[in-house]
Design an enzyme around this catalytic site. Sequence first.
Site, PDB file in Angstrom:
ATOM      1  N   ARG A  85     -59.873 -33.394  47.384  1.00 16.15           N
ATOM      2  CA  ARG A  85     -59.857 -31.956  47.086  1.00 16.15           C
ATOM      3  C   ARG A  85     -58.552 -31.589  46.375  1.00 16.15           C
ATOM      4  O   ARG A  85     -58.532 -30.738  45.484  1.00 16.15           O
ATOM      5  CB  ARG A  85     -60.015 -31.170  48.385  1.00 16.15           C
ATOM      6  N   PRO A 118     -58.593 -27.130  46.266  1.00 15.28           N
ATOM      7  CA  PRO A 118     -58.341 -27.302  47.692  1.00 15.28           C
ATOM      8  C   PRO A 118     -58.206 -25.935  48.375  1.00 15.28           C
ATOM      9  O   PRO A 118     -57.286 -25.168  48.044  1.00 15.28           O
ATOM     10  CB  PRO A 118     -57.031 -28.094  47.736  1.00 15.28           C
ATOM     11  N   ASP A 145     -66.268 -27.573  58.584  1.00 14.61           N
ATOM     12  CA  ASP A 145     -65.912 -28.811  59.301  1.00 14.61           C
ATOM     13  C   ASP A 145     -66.203 -28.652  60.790  1.00 14.61           C
ATOM     14  O   ASP A 145     -66.650 -29.601  61.456  1.00 14.61           O
ATOM     15  CB  ASP A 145     -64.422 -29.122  59.088  1.00 14.61           C
ATOM     16  N   ARG A 148     -69.765 -29.191  61.233  1.00 15.27           N
ATOM     17  CA  ARG A 148     -70.083 -30.636  61.154  1.00 15.27           C
ATOM     18  C   ARG A 148     -69.744 -31.317  62.478  1.00 15.27           C
ATOM     19  O   ARG A 148     -70.506 -32.153  62.977  1.00 15.27           O
ATOM     20  CB  ARG A 148     -69.278 -31.277  60.005  1.00 15.27           C
ATOM     21  N   HIS A 172     -58.699 -27.824  55.380  1.00 16.37           N
ATOM     22  CA  HIS A 172     -60.074 -28.209  55.056  1.00 16.37           C
ATOM     23  C   HIS A 172     -59.937 -29.416  54.124  1.00 16.37           C
ATOM     24  O   HIS A 172     -59.797 -29.269  52.914  1.00 16.37           O
ATOM     25  CB  HIS A 172     -60.826 -27.068  54.361  1.00 16.37           C
TER      26      HIS A 172
END
Length: 314
Positions: A85, A118, A145, A148, A172
Amino acid sequence: MKVGIIGAGSVGSATAFALIMKGVARKVVLIDANETKAVAEAADIAHAAPFAYANKIKAGTYDDLKGCEIVIVTAGANQRPGETRIDLLGRNVKIFESIIPQIAKAAPETTLLITANPADIMTEVTLKLSGFPKERVIGSGTVLDTSRFRTLLGYYLGISPQSIHANVLGEHGDSEVLVWSASDAGTVSLDKIAQDMGKPFTDEVKAQIDDGVRNAAYKIIDGKGATFYGIAGALTRICSAITNNEYAILTVSSHQEDVEGIKGVCVSLPTVLGKRGVHKVIYPTLNDAERKALHDSAVTMKEYSDKALEMIAG
Ligand code: NAD
């Protein structure tokens, strides 16, 4: 509620679709440098709206952002296979220099929700370029995240991810911090549930889940070129928390005064969200290893944010 979305690519159009079909936004304005694409995406989504709610979507210009409660910024370069990122930084700072002042002029009261990568650094860049108060400059951060993490924990344990409280903090990206020590469900620590179910969190299981969360985007990008449904769900959830003044706690990114000794940096921490944007940041209780990992993540974000801010100044 009216929402503006800058960038009608994979993330912007999937988010517009989710906002319309869930009824979170009453009106959506899509803006893209490629006007033809924005017009086509808006038309396609408009044709789905009658199956859900009487919501409206159109392609527009910056003037059409007037009155938007939230403006989501997805415009930017995307990761190519193998790119991190942070590799996107230089390209996306340039794009933001042209976009953010136009949004700030058209919608000075809006809350900015940043998702281009990013993401934490672009949130810091946006704070600077917009001149907005830090409460109204929010990065989507580790909301995705965290989802996830909960999904993989839920699948492993056989429990609904929605019943699991477990969070990812920090960047992140590669240095993110999975908080195992403070994860629970139904009043019981996940460690105990895992033991009771005969599915303990061995080092190997933890490593597999960590890899599944931390490297999810790389694997999805290898398979289909981009990630967009997960982030569309995360952005829709954040918009709902803001517009409904929910005071929900989500792991968004915002400018923190001090993270484990690192001053003035955007990273994700548990954050109470409502109409005014960030209402309060809750500083987490972590074990020593997690505190060290959060410190290291903040160091990395600070280093790249300073570089990005120098690019603007130059
Ligand atoms: P994409 O290439 O599909 O779409 C980007 C869009 O931005 C394009 O349509 C392009 O025309 C537009 N654009 C570029 N410059 C512009 C400008 N100056 N003004 C207006 N529009 C402009 O990319 P994508 O897959 O939608 O990803 C967008 C960004 O979101 C990337 O930076 C990606 O890394 C990031 N992303 C973040 C997350 C997250 O969790 N934060 C998840 C997925 C993707």
